[in-house]
Write a protein that holds these residues in place. Structure first.
Motif, PDB file in Angstrom:
ATOM      1  N   UNK A 185      23.575 -33.760  -5.485  1.00  0.00           N
ATOM      2  CA  UNK A 185      24.602 -34.061  -5.127  1.00  0.00           C
ATOM      3  C   UNK A 185      26.270 -33.466  -5.285  1.00  0.00           C
ATOM      4  N   UNK A 186      25.603 -31.822  -5.680  1.00  0.00           N
ATOM      5  CA  UNK A 186      27.508 -31.457  -6.081  1.00  0.00           C
ATOM      6  C   UNK A 186      26.901 -30.128  -4.991  1.00  0.00           C
ATOM      7  N   UNK A 187      28.501 -29.171  -5.035  1.00  0.00           N
ATOM      8  CA  UNK A 187      28.729 -28.198  -4.552  1.00  0.00           C
ATOM      9  C   UNK A 187      27.945 -27.267  -5.294  1.00  0.00           C
ATOM     10  N   UNK A 188      28.315 -25.579  -4.614  1.00  0.00           N
ATOM     11  CA  UNK A 188      27.390 -25.126  -4.946  1.00  0.00           C
ATOM     12  C   UNK A 188      28.482 -23.674  -4.907  1.00  0.00           C
ATOM     13  N   UNK A 189      28.307 -23.229  -5.992  1.00  0.00           N
ATOM     14  CA  UNK A 189      29.155 -22.190  -6.506  1.00  0.00           C
ATOM     15  C   UNK A 189      28.834 -20.748  -6.046  1.00  0.00           C
ATOM     16  N   UNK A 190      29.274 -20.160  -4.678  1.00  0.00           N
ATOM     17  CA  UNK A 190      29.353 -19.032  -3.791  1.00  0.00           C
ATOM     18  C   UNK A 190      30.532 -18.748  -2.999  1.00  0.00           C
ATOM     19  N   UNK A 191      30.209 -17.561  -3.727  1.00  0.00           N
ATOM     20  CA  UNK A 191      31.355 -16.926  -3.229  1.00  0.00           C
ATOM     21  C   UNK A 191      31.800 -16.660  -1.324  1.00  0.00           C
ATOM     22  N   UNK A 192      30.718 -16.952  -0.795  1.00  0.00           N
ATOM     23  CA  UNK A 192      31.073 -16.720   0.648  1.00  0.00           C
ATOM     24  C   UNK A 192      31.060 -18.214   1.252  1.00  0.00           C
ATOM     25  N   UNK A 193      30.890 -19.425   0.686  1.00  0.00           N
ATOM     26  CA  UNK A 193      30.798 -20.217   1.380  1.00  0.00           C
ATOM     27  C   UNK A 193      32.144 -21.028   1.735  1.00  0.00           C
ATOM     28  N   UNK A 194      33.253 -20.679   1.675  1.00  0.00           N
ATOM     29  CA  UNK A 194      34.862 -19.800   2.061  1.00  0.00           C
ATOM     30  C   UNK A 194      34.784 -19.916   3.879  1.00  0.00           C
TER      31      UNK A 194
END
Length: 114
Positions: free
Chosen positions: A86-95
């Motif tokens: 239930x945590x965020x994914x660390x990926x540069x394209x998410x934003x």
């Protein structure tokens, strides 16, 4: 209705949902869904035959991460599970695609069309 008609399973995961691979150690956020396999035959044949998934199922495009990097993954429905972190994914394209994270999901950014 003809006897050769194929019925594909419905997609279990939605855009913005965070999922985990069933066998490999990575997780990601769904950013697109193909109702059936839509990648190259070369890509498909590169998967070892004993673990090669059926083409007649949804395939998901993921902004994925593992302990070493972030990347884009293309994964069959049979190889995905809901993510329990239930945590965020660390990926540069998410934003660029999503506008915030709440209750274990990302909200798709509204598209402005002119």
């Amino acid at each position: 209705m003809s006897n050769d008609q194929i019925f594909y399973p419905a997609a279990r995961f939605a855009i913005g949902e965070v999922v985990r691979h069933r066998m490999l150690d990575f997780r990601g956020v769904v950013f697109d869904v193909d109702p059936e396999f839509a990648n190259s035959e070369e890509w498909y044949e590169a998967i070892p035959e004993e673990i090669r998934p059926a083409k007649e199922q949804p395939f998901y495009h993921l902004l994925a991460e593992n302990s070493e990097s972030s990347y884009i993954a293309y994964v069959s429905q049979q190889n995905l599970l809901p993510d329990e972190e239930n945590g965020e994914v660390d990926h540069p394209a998410i934003d660029g695609l999503f506008d915030g994270f709440a209750k274990g999901r990302y909200r798709l950014r509204p598209q402005h069309r002119h």
